[in-house]
Scaffold this motif. Structure first.
Motif, PDB file in Angstrom:
ATOM      1  N   GLN A  23       0.874  -1.170   0.000  1.00 33.27           N
ATOM      2  CA  GLN A  23       0.000   0.000   0.000  1.00 33.27           C
ATOM      3  C   GLN A  23       0.912   1.219   0.000  1.00 33.27           C
ATOM      4  O   GLN A  23       1.758   1.348   0.865  1.00 33.27           O
ATOM      5  N   THR A  24       0.733   2.084  -0.964  1.00 38.60           N
ATOM      6  CA  THR A  24       1.670   3.196  -1.113  1.00 38.60           C
ATOM      7  C   THR A  24       1.217   4.467  -0.398  1.00 38.60           C
ATOM      8  O   THR A  24       1.851   5.496  -0.562  1.00 38.60           O
ATOM      9  N   ASN A  25       0.185   4.379   0.418  1.00 39.10           N
ATOM     10  CA  ASN A  25      -0.222   5.574   1.154  1.00 39.10           C
ATOM     11  C   ASN A  25       0.518   5.621   2.492  1.00 39.10           C
ATOM     12  O   ASN A  25       0.796   4.608   3.109  1.00 39.10           O
ATOM     13  N   ILE A  26       0.863   6.835   2.915  1.00 37.44           N
ATOM     14  CA  ILE A  26       1.559   7.034   4.184  1.00 37.44           C
ATOM     15  C   ILE A  26       0.514   7.085   5.290  1.00 37.44           C
ATOM     16  O   ILE A  26      -0.435   7.856   5.220  1.00 37.44           O
ATOM     17  N   ARG A  27       0.711   6.225   6.296  1.00 40.75           N
ATOM     18  CA  ARG A  27      -0.229   6.148   7.406  1.00 40.75           C
ATOM     19  C   ARG A  27       0.528   5.713   8.654  1.00 40.75           C
ATOM     20  O   ARG A  27       1.557   5.052   8.562  1.00 40.75           O
ATOM     21  N   PHE A  28       0.019   6.080   9.809  1.00 35.23           N
ATOM     22  CA  PHE A  28       0.636   5.690  11.074  1.00 35.23           C
ATOM     23  C   PHE A  28       0.063   4.352  11.512  1.00 35.23           C
ATOM     24  O   PHE A  28      -1.145   4.141  11.508  1.00 35.23           O
ATOM     25  N   ASP A  29       0.946   3.434  11.893  1.00 40.20           N
ATOM     26  CA  ASP A  29       0.521   2.109  12.321  1.00 40.20           C
ATOM     27  C   ASP A  29       1.367   1.710  13.533  1.00 40.20           C
ATOM     28  O   ASP A  29       2.482   1.226  13.388  1.00 40.20           O
ATOM     29  N   ALA A  30       0.814   1.905  14.728  1.00 36.60           N
ATOM     30  CA  ALA A  30       1.544   1.612  15.963  1.00 36.60           C
ATOM     31  C   ALA A  30       1.733   0.119  16.196  1.00 36.60           C
ATOM     32  O   ALA A  30       2.538  -0.276  17.041  1.00 36.60           O
ATOM     33  N   SER A  31       1.034  -0.716  15.458  1.00 33.90           N
ATOM     34  CA  SER A  31       1.159  -2.163  15.665  1.00 33.90           C
ATOM     35  C   SER A  31       2.542  -2.681  15.267  1.00 33.90           C
ATOM     36  O   SER A  31       2.917  -3.787  15.664  1.00 33.90           O
ATOM     37  N   TYR A  32       3.315  -1.918  14.513  1.00 30.90           N
ATOM     38  CA  TYR A  32       4.664  -2.344  14.140  1.00 30.90           C
ATOM     39  C   TYR A  32       5.528  -2.544  15.376  1.00 30.90           C
ATOM     40  O   TYR A  32       6.394  -3.425  15.395  1.00 30.90           O
ATOM     41  N   VAL A  33       5.309  -1.759  16.412  1.00 28.90           N
ATOM     42  CA  VAL A  33       6.118  -1.853  17.622  1.00 28.90           C
ATOM     43  C   VAL A  33       5.899  -3.202  18.317  1.00 28.90           C
ATOM     44  O   VAL A  33       6.761  -3.666  19.056  1.00 28.90           O
ATOM     45  N   ARG A  34       4.788  -3.867  18.063  1.00 33.08           N
ATOM     46  CA  ARG A  34       4.508  -5.157  18.680  1.00 33.08           C
ATOM     47  C   ARG A  34       5.066  -6.335  17.882  1.00 33.08           C
ATOM     48  O   ARG A  34       4.936  -7.467  18.302  1.00 33.08           O
ATOM     49  N   LEU A  84      12.802   3.288  12.600  1.00 32.54           N
ATOM     50  CA  LEU A  84      11.554   3.005  13.313  1.00 32.54           C
ATOM     51  C   LEU A  84      10.449   3.938  12.832  1.00 32.54           C
ATOM     52  O   LEU A  84       9.319   3.500  12.572  1.00 32.54           O
ATOM     53  N   ALA A  85      10.758   5.212  12.667  1.00 26.80           N
ATOM     54  CA  ALA A  85       9.762   6.166  12.169  1.00 26.80           C
ATOM     55  C   ALA A  85       9.334   5.818  10.742  1.00 26.80           C
ATOM     56  O   ALA A  85       8.144   5.891  10.409  1.00 26.80           O
ATOM     57  N   LEU A  86      10.278   5.422   9.908  1.00 24.38           N
ATOM     58  CA  LEU A  86       9.934   5.046   8.531  1.00 24.38           C
ATOM     59  C   LEU A  86       9.008   3.835   8.498  1.00 24.38           C
ATOM     60  O   LEU A  86       8.101   3.761   7.668  1.00 24.38           O
ATOM     61  N   TYR A  87       9.236   2.884   9.390  1.00 26.46           N
ATOM     62  CA  TYR A  87       8.357   1.716   9.457  1.00 26.46           C
ATOM     63  C   TYR A  87       6.995   2.070  10.060  1.00 26.46           C
ATOM     64  O   TYR A  87       5.966   1.588   9.597  1.00 26.46           O
ATOM     65  N   LEU A  88       6.984   2.899  11.102  1.00 24.67           N
ATOM     66  CA  LEU A  88       5.719   3.266  11.750  1.00 24.67           C
ATOM     67  C   LEU A  88       4.781   3.998  10.797  1.00 24.67           C
ATOM     68  O   LEU A  88       3.566   3.835  10.866  1.00 24.67           O
ATOM     69  N   PHE A  89       5.338   4.802   9.919  1.00 23.31           N
ATOM     70  CA  PHE A  89       4.519   5.564   8.978  1.00 23.31           C
ATOM     71  C   PHE A  89       4.434   4.901   7.599  1.00 23.31           C
ATOM     72  O   PHE A  89       3.962   5.506   6.651  1.00 23.31           O
ATOM     73  N   HIS A  90       4.916   3.670   7.485  1.00 28.51           N
ATOM     74  CA  HIS A  90       4.859   2.876   6.254  1.00 28.51           C
ATOM     75  C   HIS A  90       5.546   3.557   5.069  1.00 28.51           C
ATOM     76  O   HIS A  90       5.173   3.332   3.920  1.00 28.51           O
ATOM     77  N   ILE A  91       6.548   4.365   5.354  1.00 26.76           N
ATOM     78  CA  ILE A  91       7.315   4.988   4.278  1.00 26.76           C
ATOM     79  C   ILE A  91       8.203   3.937   3.612  1.00 26.76           C
ATOM     80  O   ILE A  91       8.436   3.989   2.401  1.00 26.76           O
ATOM     81  N   VAL A  92       8.649   2.952   4.391  1.00 28.45           N
ATOM     82  CA  VAL A  92       9.431   1.845   3.833  1.00 28.45           C
ATOM     83  C   VAL A  92       8.588   1.081   2.818  1.00 28.45           C
ATOM     84  O   VAL A  92       9.079   0.673   1.769  1.00 28.45           O
ATOM     85  N   GLU A  93       7.308   0.906   3.129  1.00 31.23           N
ATOM     86  CA  GLU A  93       6.417   0.204   2.200  1.00 31.23           C
ATOM     87  C   GLU A  93       6.173   1.032   0.949  1.00 31.23           C
ATOM     88  O   GLU A  93       6.089   0.503  -0.150  1.00 31.23           O
ATOM     89  N   LYS A  94       6.066   2.347   1.113  1.00 32.11           N
ATOM     90  CA  LYS A  94       5.861   3.223  -0.036  1.00 32.11           C
ATOM     91  C   LYS A  94       7.067   3.179  -0.976  1.00 32.11           C
ATOM     92  O   LYS A  94       6.925   3.177  -2.191  1.00 32.11           O
ATOM     93  N   LEU A  95       8.256   3.117  -0.409  1.00 31.05           N
ATOM     94  CA  LEU A  95       9.499   3.085  -1.178  1.00 31.05           C
ATOM     95  C   LEU A  95      10.061   1.667  -1.193  1.00 31.05           C
ATOM     96  O   LEU A  95      11.239   1.441  -0.923  1.00 31.05           O
ATOM     97  N   TYR A  96       9.227   0.692  -1.535  1.00 37.01           N
ATOM     98  CA  TYR A  96       9.599  -0.719  -1.425  1.00 37.01           C
ATOM     99  C   TYR A  96      10.690  -1.146  -2.407  1.00 37.01           C
ATOM    100  O   TYR A  96      11.298  -2.190  -2.227  1.00 37.01           O
TER     101      TYR A  96
END
Length: 181
Positions: A23-34, A84-96
């Motif tokens: 998914q190429t949209n930037i969004r916050f996902d706190a579940s990554y920390v778990r 960690l911030a890049l993963y939390l906001f799914h920027i890594v997924e956007k720039l896969y």
């Protein structure tokens, strides 16, 4: 009936298809920390900052050993925090398409070596300076955390995974035998 001089002929075809879902949209996902990588990043940052505080609290913080330890600790803290911030906001997924796993693997491998050196230097004078002994402990824990993270990244790279999102590899094999004449 088949001729004894010629074996039955057959053809085997293997088809491999790879499907990458991101998914190429930037969004916050706190579940990554778990997740395990998320917990490792948080643990690395905690150990980095605690080791840094131990060295800064000592009167010998400006020695070459203290400066090296603080350089390693803050380098790890900032790189890990940014990742960690890049993963939390799914920027890594956007720039896969960027090889994030390889970048993190190289970083974690370097930090294992750097923490081994920094913690060993701190432990060498830790008997005389308690703050350095505590920093050495956090340095060795950091070395273990970064080493385990490098191992996880290595396995993910070998498995053909991407850093965030899903990659599904489907293999199908078909065999076709020609009739005997």
């Amino acid at each position: 009936m088949a001729d004894r001089g010629f074996p039955d002929q057959h053809t085997t075809t293997t088809v491999t298809s790879t499907n990458t879902t991101v998914q190429t949209n930037i969004r916050f996902d706190a579940s990554y920390v778990r997740t395990l990588p998320g917990m490792l990043k948080v643990g690395q940052m905690v150990v980095d900052i605690l080791g840094f505080i131990c060295i800064i609290a000592s009167n010998w913080s400006h020695s070459s050993r203290g400066s090296w330890f603080n350089t390693v600790a803050m380098g790890g803290f900032w790189f890990t925090g940014i990742m960690l911030a890049l993963y939390l906001f799914h920027i890594v997924e956007k720039l896969y398409r960027i090889p994030w796993l390889k970048i993190e693997f190289i970083f974690c491998t370097l930090w294992v070596l750097f923490y081994l050196i920094a913690a060993s230097l701190a432990a060498a004078i830790g008997g005389a300076i308690e703050a350095f002994a505590a920093a050495a402990f956090f340095g060795f824990v950091g070395m273990i955390l970064y080493g385990f993270d490098a191992y996880i990244k290595f396995k993910a790279i070998k498995g053909g995974e991407i850093a965030q999102g899903e990659r599904v590899v489907i293999k199908s094999t078909s065999t076709a035998a020609s009739p005997a004449y």
